[in-house]
Write an enzyme that holds these catalytic residues in place. Structure first.
Site, PDB file in Angstrom:
ATOM      1  CG  ASP A   1      -2.003  -0.968   1.227  1.00 25.28           C
ATOM      2  OD1 ASP A   1      -2.037  -1.793   0.304  1.00 25.28           O
ATOM      3  OD2 ASP A   1      -2.841  -0.930   2.148  1.00 25.28           O
TER       4      ASP A   1
ATOM      5  CG  HIS B   1       2.452   0.184   4.323  1.00 16.99           C
ATOM      6  ND1 HIS B   1       2.254  -0.749   5.323  1.00 16.99           N
ATOM      7  CD2 HIS B   1       1.277   0.830   4.158  1.00 16.99           C
ATOM      8  CE1 HIS B   1       0.990  -0.652   5.741  1.00 16.99           C
ATOM      9  NE2 HIS B   1       0.375   0.301   5.060  1.00 16.99           N
TER      10      HIS B   1
END
Ligand code: ZN
Length: 241
Positions: A48, A190
């Site tokens: 993400d 991430h």
């Protein structure tokens, strides 16, 4: 008669020689690890908050080297100037998804905000990659039940969250993921943190040796016979991991 027997024998021999090779080429995914375990285990890495030059490109290099696929949920306002990274993701077999335009919390947001935030990123992705179904990961994994009907694509949460953004430590992130990893898991990371990129590649190295194959979320669901539906949230490949 004798000649015919010889021909048939020759054909069988040919089949024996050819079949194993053909099976390997046709049935095994590109990221098939060198040593296969008896069972086939599939797992999905998701990233993400990117794209982010310096970390995302290094991750793409590492995934390519290992023949591993992943899913990227992009923040729309970060895409400008990084179009080449987005193109690379798709070209190298990864799934590209939507993480809203400005990383807003969709829970409690107005209908107008939800539509604008998702549509804007969708348009940015369409401009680069062409028309497609860009799955959504709501920031923080949250969206109100009643607002899900506004979302016209499948949504993805996760089943393994090592809190990499908080740990910012490669070894701790690897350990947290390996402890929780199991077949059909969807792992949240991430790609904007160098430590998360290092961890992801370490996770791939270890799990591939254990016989895991890294696939996109869409592939993971399909492998479980699930045709993802708009407005539905998926947390793992078989919804139980
Ligand atoms: Zn996020």
């Amino acid at each position: 008669m004798k000649k015919r027997e010889l021909v048939l024998g020759g054909l069988c021999l040919l089949a024996l020689v050819l079949l194993p090779g053909r099976r390997e080429a046709a049935d095994l995914p590109a990221d098939a690890p060198a040593e296969l375990s008896a069972e086939t285990n599939y797992i999905a890495l998701t990233f993400d908050d990117g794209p982010n030059r310096g970390t995302t490109d290094r991750l793409l290099d590492g995934l390519k080297e290992r023949g591993a696929s992943a899913t990227f949920f992009l923040v729309g306002e970060r895409i400008s100037g990084e179009e080449d990274l987005v193109k690379r993701m798709q070209a190298e077999g990864h799934q590209v998804g939507n993480h809203t335009w400005s990383h807003v919390r969709l829970r409690g947001a107005s209908e107008e905000t939800i539509c604008r935030e998702t549509r804007q990123t969708e348009e940015a992705l369409e401009a680069i990659l062409g028309p497609g179904t860009y799955w959504l990961r709501p920031p923080y994994g949250q969206i109100d039940e009643k607002e899900r009907k506004l979302v016209t694509v499948p949504m993805v949460q996760w089943s393994v969250d090592p809190r990499d953004w908080e740990l910012k430590n490669k070894d701790k992130v690897v350990q947290a993921v390996l402890e929780a990893a199991k077949p059909n898991a969807i792992i949240l990371l991430h790609d904007i943190y160098p430590t998360s990129v290092d961890a992801a590649l370490g996770i791939v190295d270890t799990l591939q040796k254990q016989g895991y194959w890294f696939v996109t979320v869409e592939e993971l669901l399909k492998l479980n016979g699930i045709e993802a539906q708009p407005g539905m949230i998926y947390r793992s490949g078989d919804q139980t991991a």
